[in-house]
Design an enzyme around this catalytic site. Structure first.
Site, PDB file in Angstrom:
ATOM      1  CD  GLU A  43      -6.575   9.824  -9.066  1.00 55.76           C
ATOM      2  OE1 GLU A  43      -5.879   9.349  -8.142  1.00 55.76           O
ATOM      3  OE2 GLU A  43      -6.327   9.621 -10.270  1.00 55.76           O
ATOM      4  CB  ILE A  72      -0.102   3.915  -0.833  1.00 56.62           C
ATOM      5  CG1 ILE A  72       0.348   2.448  -0.949  1.00 56.62           C
ATOM      6  CG2 ILE A  72       0.865   4.698   0.071  1.00 56.62           C
ATOM      7  CD1 ILE A  72       1.741   2.252  -1.548  1.00 56.62           C
ATOM      8  CB  THR A  95       8.672  -2.416   0.598  1.00 59.54           C
ATOM      9  OG1 THR A  95       9.793  -2.182  -0.256  1.00 59.54           O
ATOM     10  CG2 THR A  95       7.763  -1.205   0.605  1.00 59.54           C
ATOM     11  CB  CYS A  96       5.816  -6.003   2.963  1.00 58.72           C
ATOM     12  SG  CYS A  96       4.351  -6.628   3.761  1.00 58.72           S
ATOM     13  CG  HIS A  99     -27.500 -15.832  12.733  1.00 55.76           C
ATOM     14  ND1 HIS A  99     -27.732 -14.724  11.943  1.00 55.76           N
ATOM     15  CD2 HIS A  99     -28.188 -15.647  13.886  1.00 55.76           C
ATOM     16  CE1 HIS A  99     -28.541 -13.910  12.591  1.00 55.76           C
ATOM     17  NE2 HIS A  99     -28.834 -14.438  13.771  1.00 55.76           N
ATOM     18  CG  MET A 155       4.296  -3.388  -7.908  1.00 56.18           C
ATOM     19  SD  MET A 155       5.214  -1.857  -7.843  1.00 56.18           S
ATOM     20  CE  MET A 155       6.290  -2.023  -9.269  1.00 56.18           C
ATOM     21  N   GLY A 175      23.969  -6.586  -2.527  1.00 59.63           N
ATOM     22  CA  GLY A 175      24.431  -7.567  -3.500  1.00 59.63           C
ATOM     23  C   GLY A 175      24.468  -6.981  -4.897  1.00 59.63           C
TER      24      GLY A 175
HETATM   25  P1  FAD Z   1      10.389  -5.502  -1.225  1.00 63.58           P
HETATM   26  O1  FAD Z   1       9.453  -5.754  -0.111  1.00 63.58           O
HETATM   27  O2  FAD Z   1      10.491  -4.152  -1.769  1.00 63.58           O
HETATM   28  O3  FAD Z   1      11.776  -6.088  -0.785  1.00 63.58           O
HETATM   29  C1  FAD Z   1      12.930  -5.933  -1.539  1.00 63.58           C
HETATM   30  C2  FAD Z   1      14.112  -5.891  -0.605  1.00 63.58           C
HETATM   31  O4  FAD Z   1      15.297  -6.009  -1.378  1.00 63.58           O
HETATM   32  C3  FAD Z   1      14.251  -4.581   0.160  1.00 63.58           C
HETATM   33  O5  FAD Z   1      14.263  -4.826   1.546  1.00 63.58           O
HETATM   34  C4  FAD Z   1      15.570  -3.985  -0.318  1.00 63.58           C
HETATM   35  O6  FAD Z   1      16.285  -3.380   0.731  1.00 63.58           O
HETATM   36  C5  FAD Z   1      16.306  -5.211  -0.800  1.00 63.58           C
HETATM   37  N1  FAD Z   1      17.285  -4.938  -1.854  1.00 63.58           N
HETATM   38  C6  FAD Z   1      17.105  -4.252  -3.009  1.00 63.58           C
HETATM   39  N2  FAD Z   1      18.226  -4.248  -3.751  1.00 63.58           N
HETATM   40  C7  FAD Z   1      19.135  -4.969  -3.050  1.00 63.58           C
HETATM   41  C8  FAD Z   1      20.490  -5.340  -3.294  1.00 63.58           C
HETATM   42  N3  FAD Z   1      21.108  -5.010  -4.437  1.00 63.58           N
HETATM   43  N4  FAD Z   1      21.117  -6.070  -2.347  1.00 63.58           N
HETATM   44  C9  FAD Z   1      20.504  -6.441  -1.208  1.00 63.58           C
HETATM   45  N5  FAD Z   1      19.227  -6.122  -0.925  1.00 63.58           N
HETATM   46  C10 FAD Z   1      18.551  -5.397  -1.844  1.00 63.58           C
HETATM   47  N6  FAD Z   1       1.134  -4.911  -0.126  1.00 63.58           N
HETATM   48  C11 FAD Z   1       0.165  -5.710   0.336  1.00 63.58           C
HETATM   49  O7  FAD Z   1       0.010  -6.814  -0.162  1.00 63.58           O
HETATM   50  N7  FAD Z   1      -0.647  -5.314   1.366  1.00 63.58           N
HETATM   51  C12 FAD Z   1      -0.528  -4.104   1.940  1.00 63.58           C
HETATM   52  O8  FAD Z   1      -1.281  -3.781   2.868  1.00 63.58           O
HETATM   53  C13 FAD Z   1       0.469  -3.228   1.467  1.00 63.58           C
HETATM   54  N8  FAD Z   1       0.629  -2.014   2.017  1.00 63.58           N
HETATM   55  C14 FAD Z   1       1.632  -1.208   1.574  1.00 63.58           C
HETATM   56  C15 FAD Z   1       1.769   0.040   2.152  1.00 63.58           C
HETATM   57  C16 FAD Z   1       2.773   0.877   1.739  1.00 63.58           C
HETATM   58  C17 FAD Z   1       2.928   2.223   2.397  1.00 63.58           C
HETATM   59  C18 FAD Z   1       3.682   0.447   0.732  1.00 63.58           C
HETATM   60  C19 FAD Z   1       4.803   1.314   0.282  1.00 63.58           C
HETATM   61  C20 FAD Z   1       3.541  -0.796   0.141  1.00 63.58           C
HETATM   62  C21 FAD Z   1       2.505  -1.628   0.550  1.00 63.58           C
HETATM   63  N9  FAD Z   1       2.315  -2.884  -0.034  1.00 63.58           N
HETATM   64  C22 FAD Z   1       1.306  -3.684   0.413  1.00 63.58           C
HETATM   65  C23 FAD Z   1       3.172  -3.385  -1.130  1.00 63.58           C
HETATM   66  C24 FAD Z   1       4.215  -4.361  -0.602  1.00 63.58           C
HETATM   67  O9  FAD Z   1       4.993  -3.709   0.362  1.00 63.58           O
HETATM   68  C25 FAD Z   1       5.089  -4.866  -1.740  1.00 63.58           C
HETATM   69  O10 FAD Z   1       4.289  -5.391  -2.776  1.00 63.58           O
HETATM   70  C26 FAD Z   1       6.038  -5.964  -1.274  1.00 63.58           C
HETATM   71  O11 FAD Z   1       6.870  -5.494  -0.240  1.00 63.58           O
HETATM   72  C27 FAD Z   1       6.888  -6.488  -2.425  1.00 63.58           C
HETATM   73  O12 FAD Z   1       7.759  -7.474  -1.976  1.00 63.58           O
HETATM   74  P2  FAD Z   1       9.150  -7.762  -2.687  1.00 63.58           P
HETATM   75  O13 FAD Z   1       9.757  -8.880  -1.920  1.00 63.58           O
HETATM   76  O14 FAD Z   1       8.954  -7.919  -4.129  1.00 63.58           O
HETATM   77  O15 FAD Z   1      10.014  -6.430  -2.522  1.00 63.58           O
END
Ligand code: FAD
Length: 471
Positions: A208, A189, A44-45, A450, A324, A119
C-alpha cells in the site's frame, strides 16, 4: 433483426445501474431495450464483482471457521478438513448464473427487450448493435442512457495476464491456492481477495502506497481493521511504492521502494493482484460522435438530473461521478428513470453506505472523524465494543465496535462506523436513521431485540450523550 426499430428508451449496459434503470422505465410504461455485450446481465457486480467475491468470502470463512474454530464450540471434526478449489469455484459460478439468469427473467416479466451485443453511437438518436450472434443492426431511441460501468485501472508498466499477474477478475477465478500472493492496493477489493486466499493458506502481502489501508474508512476503524487482519496472517507493507511487476516463468518479481526512505527491495509471489482502483469504461462506445464531455478521469459529465449536454442522453453508475458501488448505480437507475418520466428524482449522495466483507466486516456511512475535523464540525463520539455485547460473546465473535459521530449540539447523526460481525447488515439501520435526520437519542430510545448484535448499535448511539449500560 426483429429487435431493430424504435424504442422510447435504450439503455447501454446491463449492470446494476443499467438493468435496474431498464426495469424501472418499463414499469413506467416506456418501450425499452437494454444492450449488453457481456453475454449475461448483471454487469461487473454479478459477473466479476460483488457476487462472486461474496460467494468466495462466505465459503472460505465457513471453511476457516470449521477448520480453526470448531473445537471451542464443541464441534469435533473426525477427519481432515480440506478445501476443493474447483468445487469452491463451481459454487461461486452457480450463484452467479442463478442471479444473472434471474435478471433475464425479470426483463421478460417487465417487457424489457434484451439486445445481446455491443452498442455504439451512430448519431444522437441512433445506436448500432453488433450482436453476439454476428448480427449487425441499428436501433433508434427518444432517450438513451449510458450505463457502461468501469474496468480495473491498469498499473503503468505491469501487464495483466489474468494468470500470474491478475486483476480482481483473475483473482476471483484462481484454480489453485497460490503459495505466496502479493496485492497492490489495500482498498476494499484488495483486502477482500486477500482474505479469501489467505484463509485457504496463501501467504498474502498487501502493498500500500499510503500510510493506511482501507481508503475512505474512518482512520480509527482502518487502524483496527489492519490490526485484526494482521492477526489473521495478512502482511502489510504500507508506505510502499511498487515500481515494477514482472512475470518470470511461474514467479512474479515485484520491485518495491519505501516511500519515506527511498530504499528499494523486491519480493516474489506466485500471484500478483493489481487492485489500485477502477476507471470509467467507454471503449468502443463512439460517444465522441455525439460530442459527450468526459472529465480528466474519463467520467462522462452530467448535470444533477443525469443529463449530458444532449439532454435526452443520460449517464448513470460507475461511468460517471460518485462512488463506484452497485447500490449507488441502482439508486441512480431509479432516479434517472423518474426524472425522465416525472421531471424529479432523488439520490442522497451523503448517505451511501460502504461495506467491506472481510471478517469482521467493516461498514460505514456518512462522515468520518477525519472529515469532520477537516470541516471544523463539532461532534461527539459514542463507541460500544462487541466484547460487551451479549450476542457477540455468545457467538464467540467479539472483535470490533460500533462508533457513532453526532453533532455535539443537536446529536444529529453525522456518521456511523462499524467493524464487527454482520456490520454490513447493521449499517442499514444507520443509513435509515441518517435518511430520516435522526439524532442518536432517537436511536438510543428505540427498542432493539435482545440478544442481538444490534444492541451494540443502540448502546453506541447512547454513548454519544450518556453512559452506556453494558460497558
Ligand atoms: P457495470 O456493472 O460495470 O456494468 C456495465 C455493463 O455494461 C457491463 O456488463 C459491460 O459489459 C456493459 N457494456 C459496456 N460497454 C458496453 C457497450 N458499448 N455495449 C453494450 N454493453 C456494454 N460494489 C458494491 O456495491 N458492493 C460490492 O460488494 C462490490 N464488490 C465488488 C467486487 C469486485 C471484485 C469488483 C470489481 C467490484 C465490486 N463492486 C462492488 C463494484 C460494483 O461491481 C460496481 O460499482 C457496479 O457493478 C457498477 O454498476 P454499473 O451498472 O455502473 O456498471
Amino acid at each position: 433483426s426483429s429487435k431493430a426499430g424504435h424504442y422510447d428508451a435504450v439503455v447501454i449496459g446491463g449492470g446494476p445501474g443499467g438493468y435496474v434503470h431498464a426495469i424501472k422505465l418499463a414499469q413506467l410504461n416506456y418501450k425499452v431495450a437494454c444492450i449488453e455485450s457481456r453475454g449475461s446481465l448483471g454487469g461487473t457486480c454479478l459477473n466479476v464483482g460483488c457476487i462472486p467475491s461474496k460467494a468466495l468470502l462466505n465459503n472460505t470463512h465457513l471453511y476457516h471457521q470449521i477448520k480453526h474454530d470448531s473445537a471451542q464450540r464443541g464441534i469435533e471434526i473426525g477427519g481432515d478438513v480440506n478445501i476443493n478449489v474447483s468445487k469452491l469455484q463451481a459454487a461461486k459460478e452457480k450463484a452467479v448464473v442463478g442471479l444473472t439468469s434471474g435478471i433475464e427473467m425479470l426483463f421478460k416479466k417487465n417487457g424489457v427487450t434484451y439486445l445481446k451485443g455491443k452498442g455504439s453511437f451512430v448519431d444522437d438518436k441512433t445506436l448500432k448493435v453488433e450482436g453476439l450472434d454476428g448480427s449487425d443492426y441499428q436501433v433508434t431511441a427518444d432517450n438513451i442512457t449510458i450505463a457502461t460501468g468501469s474496468e480495473p485501472t491498469p498499473f503503468p508498466g505491469i501487464e495483466i495476464d489474468e494468470e500470474r499477474i491478475v486483476s480482481s477478475t483473475g483473482a476471483l477465478a484462481l484454480k489453485e491456492v497460490p503459495k505466496k500472493m502479493a496485492i497492490i492496493g489495500g482498498g476494499i477489493i484488495g483486502l477482500e481477495m486477500a482474505s479469501v486466499w489467505s484463509r485457504l493458506g496463501s501467504e498474502v502481502t498487501i502493498l500500500e502506497f499510503s500510510d493506511a489501508i482501507g481508503a475512505g474508512m474512518d482512520a480509527e476503524v482502518a487502524k483496527t481493521t489492519q490490526k485484526l487482519l494482521a492477526k489473521q496472517g495478512l502482511k502489510f507493507k504500507c508506505g510502499t511504492k511498487v515500481t515494477s511487476g514482472v512475470r518470470e516463468g511461474d514467479i512474479v518479481k515485484v520491485g518495491l521502494e519505501d516511500v519515506k526512505s527511498g530504499k528499494t527491495s523486491d519480493i516474489e509471489a506466485d500471484v500478483l493482484l493489481v487492485a489500485i482502483g477502477r476507471r470509467p469504461y467507454t471503449k468502443g462506445l463512439n460517444h465522441e460522435a455525439v460530442g459527450l464531455e468526459q472529465d480528466d478521469r474519463g467520467r462522462l459529465v452530467i448535470d444533477s438530473q443525469f443529463r449530458t449536454a444532449k439532454p435526452h442522453i443520460r449517464v448513470i453508475g460507475d461511468v460517471t461521478f460518485g462512488a463506484m458501488l452497485a447500490h449507488k448505480a441502482e439508486e441512480e437507475g431509479i432516479a434517472a428513470a423518474e426524472y425522465m418520466k416525472h421531471g424529479h428524482g432523488h439520490v442522497n449522495y451523503g448517505n451511501i453506505p460502504s461495506v467491506m466483507y472481510t471478517h469482521p466486516e467493516v461498514a460505514w456511512v456518512g462522515a468520518s472523524e477525519q472529515q469532520l475535523k477537516a470541516d471544523g464540525i463539532k461532534y461527539n463520539v459514542g463507541k460500544f465494543p462487541f466484547i460487551a455485547n451479549s450476542r457477540a460473546k455468545t457467538n464467540l465473535d467479539t472483535d470490533g465496535f460500533v462508533k457513532f459521530l453526532a453533532d455535539s449540539e443537536t446529536q444529529r447523526i453525522l456518521g456511523v462506523h462499524i467493524i464487527g460481525p454482520n456490520a454490513g447488515e447493521m449499517i442499514a439501520e444507520g443509513v435509515l436513521a441518517i435518511e430520516y435526520g435522526a439524532s442518536t437519542e432517537d436511536v438510543a430510545r428505540t427498542c432493539h431485540a435482545h440478544p442481538t448484535l444490534a444492541e451494540a448499535f443502540k448502546e453506541a448511539a447512547l454513548a454519544t450523550f450518556d453512559k452506556p449500560i453494558n460497558f
